[in-house]
Enzyme design. Structure first.
Site, PDB file in Angstrom:
ATOM      1  N   LYS A 122       0.838  -1.205   0.000  1.00 36.47           N
ATOM      2  CA  LYS A 122       0.000   0.000   0.000  1.00 36.47           C
ATOM      3  C   LYS A 122       0.869   1.250   0.000  1.00 36.47           C
ATOM      4  CE  LYS A 122      -1.579   1.585   4.100  1.00 36.47           C
ATOM      5  NZ  LYS A 122      -1.314   3.002   4.424  1.00 36.47           N
ATOM      6  N   ASN A 123       1.887   1.268   0.875  1.00 34.56           N
ATOM      7  CA  ASN A 123       2.667   2.490   1.060  1.00 34.56           C
ATOM      8  C   ASN A 123       3.640   2.755  -0.079  1.00 34.56           C
ATOM      9  OD1 ASN A 123       1.243   2.913   3.328  1.00 34.56           O
ATOM     10  ND2 ASN A 123       2.885   2.350   4.755  1.00 34.56           N
TER      11      ASN A 123
ATOM     12  N   ARG B 277      -3.709  10.736   4.123  1.00 36.62           N
ATOM     13  CA  ARG B 277      -2.634  11.719   4.217  1.00 36.62           C
ATOM     14  C   ARG B 277      -1.656  11.650   3.058  1.00 36.62           C
ATOM     15  NH1 ARG B 277      -1.505  13.718   8.582  1.00 36.62           N
ATOM     16  NH2 ARG B 277       0.712  13.809   8.069  1.00 36.62           N
TER      17      ARG B 277
ATOM     18  N   CYS C 207      -3.500  13.062  12.882  1.00 40.07           N
ATOM     19  CA  CYS C 207      -4.314  11.830  12.852  1.00 40.07           C
ATOM     20  C   CYS C 207      -4.196  11.188  14.236  1.00 40.07           C
ATOM     21  CB  CYS C 207      -3.844  10.899  11.743  1.00 40.07           C
ATOM     22  SG  CYS C 207      -2.408   9.932  12.169  1.00 40.07           S
TER      23      CYS C 207
ATOM     24  N   ARG D  34       1.768  14.603  13.148  1.00 36.85           N
ATOM     25  CA  ARG D  34       2.272  14.307  11.793  1.00 36.85           C
ATOM     26  C   ARG D  34       2.424  15.563  10.939  1.00 36.85           C
ATOM     27  NH1 ARG D  34      -0.372   8.874   9.659  1.00 36.85           N
ATOM     28  NH2 ARG D  34       1.551   8.749   8.482  1.00 36.85           N
ATOM     29  N   PRO D  35       3.270  16.484  11.359  1.00 32.93           N
ATOM     30  CA  PRO D  35       3.479  17.719  10.586  1.00 32.93           C
ATOM     31  C   PRO D  35       4.125  17.425   9.229  1.00 32.93           C
ATOM     32  CG  PRO D  35       5.151  17.487  12.281  1.00 32.93           C
ATOM     33  CD  PRO D  35       4.153  16.392  12.517  1.00 32.93           C
ATOM     34  N   VAL D  36       4.104  18.406   8.343  1.00 29.50           N
ATOM     35  CA  VAL D  36       4.738  18.247   7.015  1.00 29.50           C
ATOM     36  C   VAL D  36       5.766  19.356   6.781  1.00 29.50           C
ATOM     37  CG1 VAL D  36       2.884  16.941   5.896  1.00 29.50           C
ATOM     38  CG2 VAL D  36       2.755  19.454   5.973  1.00 29.50           C
ATOM     39  N   ASP D  37       6.331  19.850   7.900  1.00 29.12           N
ATOM     40  CA  ASP D  37       7.309  20.947   7.800  1.00 29.12           C
ATOM     41  C   ASP D  37       8.520  20.570   6.952  1.00 29.12           C
ATOM     42  OD1 ASP D  37       7.581  19.247  10.241  1.00 29.12           O
ATOM     43  OD2 ASP D  37       9.534  20.246  10.333  1.00 29.12           O
TER      44      ASP D  37
ATOM     45  N   ASP E 198       5.068   0.240  12.153  1.00 28.90           N
ATOM     46  CA  ASP E 198       3.807  -0.308  11.640  1.00 28.90           C
ATOM     47  C   ASP E 198       3.569  -1.748  12.068  1.00 28.90           C
ATOM     48  OD1 ASP E 198       3.946   1.465   8.450  1.00 28.90           O
ATOM     49  OD2 ASP E 198       3.383   2.092  10.464  1.00 28.90           O
TER      50      ASP E 198
ATOM     51  N   VAL F 262       8.827   6.562  16.997  1.00 27.83           N
ATOM     52  CA  VAL F 262       8.507   7.271  15.750  1.00 27.83           C
ATOM     53  C   VAL F 262       7.299   8.183  15.910  1.00 27.83           C
ATOM     54  CG1 VAL F 262       7.856   6.999  13.320  1.00 27.83           C
ATOM     55  CG2 VAL F 262       9.533   5.432  14.349  1.00 27.83           C
TER      56      VAL F 262
ATOM     57  N   ARG G 193      -8.450  -0.026   4.940  1.00 28.00           N
ATOM     58  CA  ARG G 193      -7.526   0.912   4.267  1.00 28.00           C
ATOM     59  C   ARG G 193      -6.212   0.226   3.926  1.00 28.00           C
ATOM     60  NH1 ARG G 193      -5.962   5.796   7.483  1.00 28.00           N
ATOM     61  NH2 ARG G 193      -4.668   5.896   5.635  1.00 28.00           N
TER      62      ARG G 193
HETATM   63  C1  EPZ Z   1       4.924   6.690   6.357  1.00 23.20           C
HETATM   64  O1  EPZ Z   1       4.208   7.770   6.931  1.00 23.20           O
HETATM   65  C2  EPZ Z   1       3.933   5.534   6.273  1.00 23.20           C
HETATM   66  N1  EPZ Z   1       2.807   5.910   5.409  1.00 23.20           N
HETATM   67  C3  EPZ Z   1       3.423   5.186   7.672  1.00 23.20           C
HETATM   68  O2  EPZ Z   1       2.568   4.057   7.560  1.00 23.20           O
HETATM   69  C4  EPZ Z   1       4.614   4.803   8.536  1.00 23.20           C
HETATM   70  O3  EPZ Z   1       4.168   4.518   9.861  1.00 23.20           O
HETATM   71  C5  EPZ Z   1       5.614   5.964   8.565  1.00 23.20           C
HETATM   72  O4  EPZ Z   1       6.009   6.294   7.207  1.00 23.20           O
HETATM   73  C6  EPZ Z   1       6.868   5.626   9.363  1.00 23.20           C
HETATM   74  O5  EPZ Z   1       7.479   4.491   8.819  1.00 23.20           O
HETATM   75  C7  EPZ Z   1       2.987   5.884   4.059  1.00 23.20           C
HETATM   76  O6  EPZ Z   1       4.050   5.559   3.563  1.00 23.20           O
HETATM   77  C8  EPZ Z   1       1.783   6.250   3.235  1.00 23.20           C
HETATM   78  P1  EPZ Z   1       7.203   9.937   8.435  1.00 23.20           P
HETATM   79  P2  EPZ Z   1       4.882   9.259   6.934  1.00 23.20           P
HETATM   80  O7  EPZ Z   1       7.169  11.203   7.671  1.00 23.20           O
HETATM   81  O8  EPZ Z   1       5.697   9.427   5.718  1.00 23.20           O
HETATM   82  C9  EPZ Z   1       7.795  13.255  11.764  1.00 23.20           C
HETATM   83  C10 EPZ Z   1       0.614   2.822   7.908  1.00 23.20           C
HETATM   84  O9  EPZ Z   1       0.094   2.340   8.923  1.00 23.20           O
HETATM   85  N2  EPZ Z   1       7.738  14.250  10.669  1.00 23.20           N
HETATM   86  O10 EPZ Z   1       8.317   8.961   8.200  1.00 23.20           O
HETATM   87  O11 EPZ Z   1       3.798  10.222   7.218  1.00 23.20           O
HETATM   88  C11 EPZ Z   1       6.448  12.572  11.991  1.00 23.20           C
HETATM   89  O12 EPZ Z   1       5.618  13.352  12.836  1.00 23.20           O
HETATM   90  C12 EPZ Z   1       1.198   4.215   7.948  1.00 23.20           C
HETATM   91  O13 EPZ Z   1       0.725   2.229   6.806  1.00 23.20           O
HETATM   92  C13 EPZ Z   1       7.984  15.588  10.963  1.00 23.20           C
HETATM   93  O14 EPZ Z   1       8.240  15.958  12.112  1.00 23.20           O
HETATM   94  O15 EPZ Z   1       5.824   9.148   8.211  1.00 23.20           O
HETATM   95  C14 EPZ Z   1       6.837  11.269  12.641  1.00 23.20           C
HETATM   96  O16 EPZ Z   1       7.014  11.483  14.022  1.00 23.20           O
HETATM   97  C15 EPZ Z   1       1.011   4.851   9.314  1.00 23.20           C
HETATM   98  N3  EPZ Z   1       7.935  16.507   9.949  1.00 23.20           N
HETATM   99  C16 EPZ Z   1       8.183  10.944  11.995  1.00 23.20           C
HETATM  100  O17 EPZ Z   1       8.644  12.168  11.392  1.00 23.20           O
HETATM  101  C17 EPZ Z   1       7.652  16.139   8.652  1.00 23.20           C
HETATM  102  O18 EPZ Z   1       7.627  17.027   7.764  1.00 23.20           O
HETATM  103  C18 EPZ Z   1       8.114   9.888  10.897  1.00 23.20           C
HETATM  104  O19 EPZ Z   1       7.088  10.272  10.001  1.00 23.20           O
HETATM  105  C19 EPZ Z   1       7.410  14.773   8.377  1.00 23.20           C
HETATM  106  C20 EPZ Z   1       7.461  13.845   9.391  1.00 23.20           C
END
Ligand code: EPZ
Length: 422
Positions: free
Chosen positions: A22-23, A93, A117, A122-125, A307, A329, A401
């Site tokens: 999926k991811n 997302r 969520c 889960r910021p996108v900064d 996950d 995480v 999902r």
């Molecule tokens: C991906 O989410 C996966 N989703 C998640 O799977 C997975 O848990 C996660 O990576 C970690 O492995 C998809 O690939 C669609 P991150 P993502 O950005 O990319 C922080 C599932 O169950 N962060 O690696 O959103 C964030 O808050 C889902 O299939 C910032 O601070 O995760 C988190 O604490 C759930 N600023 C950490 O980084 C940012 O701009 C890791 O998040 C981005 C992230």
């Protein structure tokens, strides 16, 4: 809302083919926006998140053709609108990732911020800072990110403050069409990022170092199309392996990549499982024994995946001994703990909810439970398989999902489980 009703106490045994990841699929669907020719994606799982992404591309006027085997062909150049609306981005997302490809290919994009969520803010900064480093002009307006660039994005040297899967994918996609070279440091290394890069390279991108924490992208003028087969879903595979280990079963998974599950296989061997692997299969046998308790700490790949954390806690609830599970995480990814304690588990949270201490009990007792996160929900299904009596898991749209036909797959492995329309 549909529910799953599970009569627990039987072990999970048999053979199962694992679906596409999926991811990986959702991100590759976003990447198709970069191409000037059709992109054809095969081995796509039949999941709600995929249909949400297809719906998003459709509402942007993009022609999407789906065949009976769920192969999807995207013709990005039929795009008419450059906006991704809140009502779609809030449900999934990863749809936020259409921003960078649209911006890089067409010079403009308006995408709703995804918001938080259940598992954390889960910021996108990191995504936005990376796009600005590539020359994007970013304006935030009424919950939308409005991005634009005059001409092409420009290559840059980018350092991520945190290892972010989505951030790494987002900037890598945008950099493929930027002018000049982009160096990305402190990148995430997940297999889904490597799979995305393989697809981008097949479209004509010039990318090096993916799968390490430094990725170099030499921008090109345009990308073509390709046909790409999505890698197997390591989280689905891990979920079924843990279900078999938790119930003392014996399972063989086909169409998997064992190299993506190394640390989980080590942990399940520690739990007492006999595990053998081939190039595209994994066999686990518990010989009818209860698992031993296993400690773990989640962290970015190749460390233990967040996950699969909830699923391992389910296994530890009835394991021999005590275990410590630490989540590093996400901020709020222990919601399943309270539900499992209602089933008779003995789990205590410590360290400001970052660590769970699980003392194995003889068995769990079935109960009505529910969760608000895809992986927490499936961990409650595993708890239901373990428990004596009947467990009712509510709000299973979360499970739909991320898991294709979960009750059919579990039924084929001997589970007494049925879906009840809610
Ligand atoms: C991906 O989410 C996966 N989703 C998640 O799977 C997975 O848990 C996660 O990576 C970690 O492995 C998809 O690939 C669609 P991150 P993502 O950005 O990319 C922080 C599932 O169950 N962060 O690696 O959103 C964030 O808050 C889902 O299939 C910032 O601070 O995760 C988190 O604490 C759930 N600023 C950490 O980084 C940012 O701009 C890791 O998040 C981005 C992230």
């Amino acid at each position: 809302m549909d529910k799953l009703i599970i009569s627990g106490g039987s072990s999970i045994n048999g053979e199962l083919r694992i679906s596409g990841a999926k991811n990986s699929a959702v991100t590759i669907l976003a990447a198709s926006l970069l191409g000037n020719e059709p992109v054809r994606i095969c081995n796509v799982p039949h999941l709600r998140d995929i249909t949400t992404m297809i719906e998003l591309l459709g509402c942007m006027g993009i022609e999407v053709v789906i065949d009976e085997k769920m192969s999807i062909e995207i013709h990005a150049n039929t795009i008419k609108k450059f906006t991704a609306p809140y009502d779609l981005v809030k449900t999934m997302r990863a749809s936020f990732l259409v921003l960078g490809p649209m911006l890089a290919h067409y010079g403009k994009a308006e995408v709703s911020l995804p918001g938080g969520c259940a598992i954390g803010p889960r910021p996108v900064d990191q995504h936005l800072r990376g796009l600005e480093a590539l020359g994007a002009e970013i304006v935030m307006d009424e919950g939308y990110v409005k991005a634009s660039v005059d001409g092409r994005l420009k290559g840059a040297h980018i350092f991520f403050d945190v290892k972010t899967v989505g951030g790494t994918e987002h900037i890598m996609m945008a950099a493929t069409l930027a002018e000049g070279q982009t160096i990305m440091e402190n990148c995430a290394r997940e297999p889904e990022i490597v799979d995305l890069a393989d697809c981008l390279i097949a479209m004509g991108a010039d990318i090096h170092g993916v799968g390490t924490d430094t990725i170099v992208v030499n921008g090109v003028e345009e990308l073509g199309g390709c046909t790409h087969k999505v890698i197997p879903d390591r989280v689905e595979a891990g979920t079924f392996l843990i279900a078999a280990a938790a119930t003392g079963g014996c399972i063989k998974l086909k169409d998997v990549m064992p190299e993506h599950l190394e640390i989980l296989l080590l942990k399940l061997k520690e739990a007492g499982a006999d595990i053998t692997c081939g190039t595209d299969w994994i066999e686990l046998d518990m010989h009818g024994m209860k698992p031993r308790a296993v400690d773990l700490v989640t962290a970015p790949y190749p460390a233990f995946p967040t996950d699969l954390q909830a699923q391992m806690i389910a296994m530890n609830t009835i394991a021999q001994g005590s275990a410590t599970v630490t989540e590093t995480v996400f901020e709020n990814r222990f919601m399943h703990v309270h539900e499992m304690n209602r089933m008779g588990a003995n789990i205590k949270l410590e360290g400001n909810n970052t660590t769970a201490i699980i003392k194995g009990v003889e068995t769990l007792k079935g109960a009505p439970v529910m969760a608000n996160d895809l992986r927490a929900s499936v961990s409650l299904v595993i708890a239901g398989l373990i428990a004596s009596g009947e467990t009712e898991v509510d709000r299973i749209y979360h499970i739909d999902r991320g898991y294709e036909q979960i009750e059919e797959k579990l039924q084929s492995l001997g589970a007494k489980i049925r879906r009840v329309a809610g």
